[in-house]
Design a protein around this motif. Structure first.
Motif, PDB file in Angstrom:
ATOM      1  N   ILE A 141       0.862  -1.182   0.000  1.00 28.95           N
ATOM      2  CA  ILE A 141       0.000   0.000   0.000  1.00 28.95           C
ATOM      3  C   ILE A 141       0.895   1.228   0.000  1.00 28.95           C
ATOM      4  O   ILE A 141       1.829   1.314   0.806  1.00 28.95           O
ATOM      5  CB  ILE A 141      -0.939   0.021   1.220  1.00 28.95           C
ATOM      6  N   ALA A 142       0.634   2.168  -0.902  1.00 34.15           N
ATOM      7  CA  ALA A 142       1.456   3.375  -0.999  1.00 34.15           C
ATOM      8  C   ALA A 142       1.429   4.126   0.331  1.00 34.15           C
ATOM      9  O   ALA A 142       0.386   4.288   0.955  1.00 34.15           O
ATOM     10  CB  ALA A 142       0.947   4.276  -2.126  1.00 34.15           C
ATOM     11  N   SER A 190      -3.276  -9.485  -0.576  1.00 32.37           N
ATOM     12  CA  SER A 190      -2.724  -9.286   0.763  1.00 32.37           C
ATOM     13  C   SER A 190      -2.949  -7.860   1.237  1.00 32.37           C
ATOM     14  O   SER A 190      -3.314  -7.623   2.398  1.00 32.37           O
ATOM     15  CB  SER A 190      -1.221  -9.609   0.752  1.00 32.37           C
ATOM     16  N   ALA A 191      -2.752  -6.885   0.328  1.00 33.92           N
ATOM     17  CA  ALA A 191      -2.953  -5.480   0.702  1.00 33.92           C
ATOM     18  C   ALA A 191      -4.424  -5.194   1.006  1.00 33.92           C
ATOM     19  O   ALA A 191      -4.747  -4.520   1.989  1.00 33.92           O
ATOM     20  CB  ALA A 191      -2.452  -4.573  -0.423  1.00 33.92           C
ATOM     21  N   VAL A 192      -5.330  -5.691   0.162  1.00 29.28           N
ATOM     22  CA  VAL A 192      -6.759  -5.448   0.375  1.00 29.28           C
ATOM     23  C   VAL A 192      -7.230  -6.145   1.655  1.00 29.28           C
ATOM     24  O   VAL A 192      -8.004  -5.587   2.433  1.00 29.28           O
ATOM     25  CB  VAL A 192      -7.580  -5.920  -0.842  1.00 29.28           C
ATOM     26  N   SER A 193      -6.752  -7.359   1.863  1.00 22.57           N
ATOM     27  CA  SER A 193      -7.120  -8.099   3.072  1.00 22.57           C
ATOM     28  C   SER A 193      -6.654  -7.356   4.323  1.00 22.57           C
ATOM     29  O   SER A 193      -7.377  -7.281   5.324  1.00 22.57           O
ATOM     30  CB  SER A 193      -6.496  -9.499   3.032  1.00 22.57           C
ATOM     31  N   LYS A 219       1.634  -1.851  -5.777  1.00 23.93           N
ATOM     32  CA  LYS A 219       1.326  -0.861  -4.749  1.00 23.93           C
ATOM     33  C   LYS A 219      -0.108  -0.381  -4.945  1.00 23.93           C
ATOM     34  O   LYS A 219      -0.462   0.107  -6.020  1.00 23.93           O
ATOM     35  CB  LYS A 219       2.279   0.334  -4.840  1.00 23.93           C
ATOM     36  N   LEU A 220      -0.916  -0.524  -3.922  1.00 21.15           N
ATOM     37  CA  LEU A 220      -2.324  -0.121  -3.976  1.00 21.15           C
ATOM     38  C   LEU A 220      -2.435   1.378  -3.680  1.00 21.15           C
ATOM     39  O   LEU A 220      -1.875   1.874  -2.699  1.00 21.15           O
ATOM     40  CB  LEU A 220      -3.115  -0.927  -2.956  1.00 21.15           C
ATOM     41  N   LEU A 221      -3.154   2.093  -4.558  1.00 22.87           N
ATOM     42  CA  LEU A 221      -3.279   3.547  -4.463  1.00 22.87           C
ATOM     43  C   LEU A 221      -4.731   3.956  -4.242  1.00 22.87           C
ATOM     44  O   LEU A 221      -5.635   3.145  -4.328  1.00 22.87           O
ATOM     45  CB  LEU A 221      -2.783   4.220  -5.755  1.00 22.87           C
TER      46      LEU A 221
END
Length: 824
Positions: A141-142, A190-193, A219-221
């Protein structure tokens, strides 16, 4: 601006009317105002164009009509100078910017809302995004670096600048194999979870909001539409409809309640597009009504039937079966029929990669046999072996399938329960007992605790696991009694279900141990840590305990070792954690462990080594985290403590004062670590000869400790020792002697005899007796202090020098020449 408010409000009302009645509605509202009618009708026309249908909301459309885009190049926002525009979206424009305040150089992605559209609604959303991002620390995640308002009142966020390609572009450009795409997608999951575990729903997941670096890290923005425990979060669902229809869930497009299942659907669309190169449903050139009709009437075909992706596996055969079923299950119209969580979605992908049965596929005899043979090609070389292996394999696979089904049922129970918790926090849901007001975290935890027995009476395993999580929630909020009640019950339930020595009880046991440590019940904490640490380490190495939990509890264990006087073991544990973080490419997770490691070096008197490590860590933090990140005041406070030890008092004071400001900004006025900082400031004031200020500060510290902890707290005796030394300098030597004797009593009762804290307090008492000319009474304390410090301090330092100077004073009967610098 006033005209724009009218345009925006009227547009929001008109867009909700049936398409064929909008102009009639608009004319009735405009009352002959032709200019207003023309502006709003142009927005309505633009909103039906495919490119602007829903993704560009009313705010952006109106800005394009009413005001030209200003030139931002070279403008300053806080400490950042604009370089060039990167792109624009639903909440504003994003620029490449650089920090140019002279402190250090760093490029950031600066997200700005134009002043012309920065009304209360959009500012609230922008602040929500900042708050959400500040609480999300994940490698995919950014990172949020900074945020605020410009001199013109424009909100801005300074984000980690990601130089990379969007998820789909990266997969195409690198011609990733299906397996590589799946592994890349698992990192996104993994980031969303992680966001979901922190009670945040993204609501705008799409490939353009996922950038992949040159090193292959996604990277999730863009959490601009994310929903957490915010009372106004659901208002944007129907009023502005700011999302991308191609990736939005049916319930999102229809304006219904949005939960984590909506993000599962959006991930399903991305997964589908990754697999076959096309979207599951086609919305191009369609009106809003046609989109709704498509959502309601059409089902996506399996991705293998429209496979159109170039690459090393340019065949639809690789998608048939598991991957088709996984994609279609994530894309089911009904939220309750999708994967119950992102973890379940990811688990099926991992099962496919490992050749194991997936929960999304019917467990037919042929399917189970095929999966077994695929996993055991070598073992089935001969006919007889095939027969034996298939029979054995079917038994194992059937067991695996039953286990997977049971896990899915548990996940469903957890998901439903978490949705109820989420609804408790949202006034508009009708589930909030606060009658329209915003629920606090305490309200949510209390409601969840009450619901456990009611909602999960038939799921004792799930109930025990959730009770442990609720206990952790109370613990993080400092509600120790509530935390202990739930953690103890969780441990008892898990012990009944699985057995006291089972791995399922580990988390609850370690959570209780951390709670005991925070309450200064060191013996109880140590008993759990020391007895169960081998099993805890083993379960982590087997991948059954997530790293964040492992890092936190092992760090607590290191502090427990420190409290027991075993600084060497504490150091070994912290270095182990840091090494594991680097091995897993999780360096950002080691900041807290790094602070604690420096503390251990400080305990051992390795001041110069500690100073170099801590200065480096603070410099790194200044570049990588916001100035008000929770780890920042910890790091600054420790640096101030080190500088105090080596006599750099003015620099020590500056760092401690900076940390205090951050503590007061982040936490309430009774936060204990804030007063640990003030205790150090009292010491610095004492060493500078400012005894009244030092006395005032230490009185505030002891008042806080007496209110919020017990006399067993390791720093309670430290504060008493400091108070005694201050009273001694103020000429109140009888009172000073009484206070330090009480401190020594607490040290002796709660610490091992060889602990350096005990030695320091003995030295302080010896000095007070020396100043009272009670030489016979002072001598044993001063000699014991020096002997003990000679064992615990790993290098020659100021503590040892002071202990020797006191003995010299005793032997020569000389008066004191300065302040006792290191006695606490």
């Amino acid at each position: 601006m006033e005209n724009w408010v009218k345009v925006k409000d009227l547009f929001a009302e008109a867009i909700e009317q049936p398409a064929d009645l909008r102009l009639k509605f608009l004319k009735s509202k405009c009352n002959g105002d032709d200019l207003l009618f023309d502006e709003v009708s142009s927005l309505l026309a633009a909103s039906t164009e495919p490119e602007n249908l829903i993704e560009n909301n009313a705010l952006d459309l109106a800005a394009n009509v009413t005001e030209p885009e200003p030139n931002y190049t070279d403008r300053h926002f806080g400490n950042y100078r604009i370089i060039r525009e990167i792109g624009s979206g639903g909440m504003g424009t994003v620029f490449l910017a650089e920090r140019d305040d002279g402190e250090f150089t760093m490029e950031v992605a600066l997200k700005i809302v134009r002043q012309s559209v920065a009304d209360r609604e959009i500012i609230a959303r922008f602040k929500r995004e900042r708050q959400i991002l500040a609480g999300l620390q994940h490698s995919n995640i950014a990172v949020l670096h900074d945020g605020g308002l410009s001199e013109k009142g424009e909100p801005y966020l300074a984000m980690e600048y990601i130089e990379g390609e969007t998820l789909i572009e990266y997969a195409d450009a690198h011609q990733l194999s299906i397996s590589d795409m799946l592994r890349l997608f698992l990192k996104v999951c993994s980031a969303v979870s992680y966001a979901h575990r922190n009670l945040v729903v993204h609501r705008d997941l799409k490939p353009s909001n996922i950038l992949v670096t040159a090193g292959g890290e996604p990277k999730l923005l863009d959490f601009g539409l994310a929903k957490a425990f915010e009372s106004d979060a659901s208002k944007t669902q129907t009023a502005l409809r700011a999302f991308t229809p191609a990736y939005a869930s049916p319930e999102q497009i229809q304006g219904k309640n949005i939960t984590t299942a909506s993000d599962v659907y959006s991930l399903g669309v991305i997964f589908y597009e990754l697999l076959c190169g096309a979207k599951p449903l086609q919305f191009e050139d369609k009106s809003f009504e046609e989109i709704l009709q498509t959502i309601n009437a059409s089902n996506p075909v399996p991705p293998s039937e429209i496979f159109a992706r170039p690459g090393p596996e340019a065949s639809n055969r690789v998608l048939r079966g598991d991957l088709d079923n996984i994609a279609l299950m994530a894309l089911r119209k009904e939220p309750e029929r999708r994967y119950r969580s992102v973890e379940d979605f990811a688990d099926d992908i991992e099962r496919h990669l490992a050749g194991r049965p997936i929960s999304a596929c019917p467990s037919t005899l042929g399917y189970l046999t095929r999966k077994f043979i695929q996993r055991n090609k070598i073992a089935v070389g001969a006919a007889l072996l095939i027969l034996i292996a298939v029979i054995s394999g079917l038994t194992i696979s059937l067991w695996q399938t039953a286990r997977a089904r049971r896990q899915a049922e548990r996940s469903q129970a957890v998901n439903q329960f978490m949705q109820k918790m989420l609804m408790t926090a949202i006034p508009e849901s009708g589930k909030n007992t606060k009658r329209g007001s915003q629920a606090t975290i305490f309200d949510v935890l209390k409601d969840a605790e009450t619901r456990l027995d009611e909602d999960l009476s038939s799921e004792p395993e799930v109930r025990a696991e959730l009770r442990q999580l609720i206990g952790e929630g109370y613990f993080t909020q400092g509600m120790y009694d509530d935390a202990e009640r739930n953690l103890t019950q969780a441990l008892n339930d898990q012990s009944t279900i699985y057995g006291r020595e089972s791995r399922e009880t580990l988390k609850s046991e370690f959570s209780l141990a951390s709670l005991y440590f925070s309450r200064a019940e060191y013996d109880k904490a140590w008993y759990t840590y020391d007895r169960r640490i081998p099993a805890f380490r083993s379960e982590f190495q087997d991948g059954k305990i997530e790293f964040e939990f492992y890092l936190t509890k092992m760090s607590d264990f290191a502090l427990a070792c420190r409290a027991k006087g075993d600084a060497e073991r504490a150091e070994a544990i912290l270095r182990e954690i840091i090494g594991q973080s680097k091995k897993l490419s999780l360096d950002a997770r080691t900041d807290t462990a790094g602070v604690m490691l420096t503390l251990i070096l400080l305990d051992q008197g390795r001041f110069e080594e500690a100073k170099l490590v801590q200065i480096s860590l603070v410099a790194k933090l200044r570049q990588s985290v916001p100035s008000d990140d929770p780890v920042m005041p910890q790091a600054l406070t420790l640096l101030g403590s080190i500088l105090m030890e080596i006599g750099e008092l003015n620099d020590a004071k500056a760092n401690l004062t900076e940390a205090e400001v951050i503590y007061r900004k982040l936490y309430g006025p009774d936060y204990r670590e804030l007063y640990d900082n003030v205790r150090l400031q009292s010491q610095v004031a004492y060493l500078l000869g400012d005894y009244p200020n030092a006395h005032e500060k230490i009185a505030a510290v002891l008042g806080n400790y007496q209110k919020n902890t017990t006399s067993k707290y390791i720093s309670f005796a430290t504060a008493l020792t400091i108070k005694g030394l201050i009273l001694n300098k103020l000429g109140k030597r009888d009172e000073a002697e009484t206070v330090i004797k009480e401190a020594l009593r607490l040290r002796t009762e709660n610490l091992p005899p060889e602990h350096f804290f005990t030695a320091l307090t003995k030295g302080a008492l010896g000095e007070v007796l020396l100043d009272e000319k009670k030489y016979a009474g002072a001598e044993p304390y001063l000699r014991e202090s020096l002997a003990s410090l000679s064992l615990s301090q790993k290098t020659e330092n100021a503590r040892l020098k002071l202990a020797r100077d006191r003995l010299t004073r005793l032997e020569s009967r000389q008066p004191a020449t300065g302040n006792s610098q290191k006695d606490y």
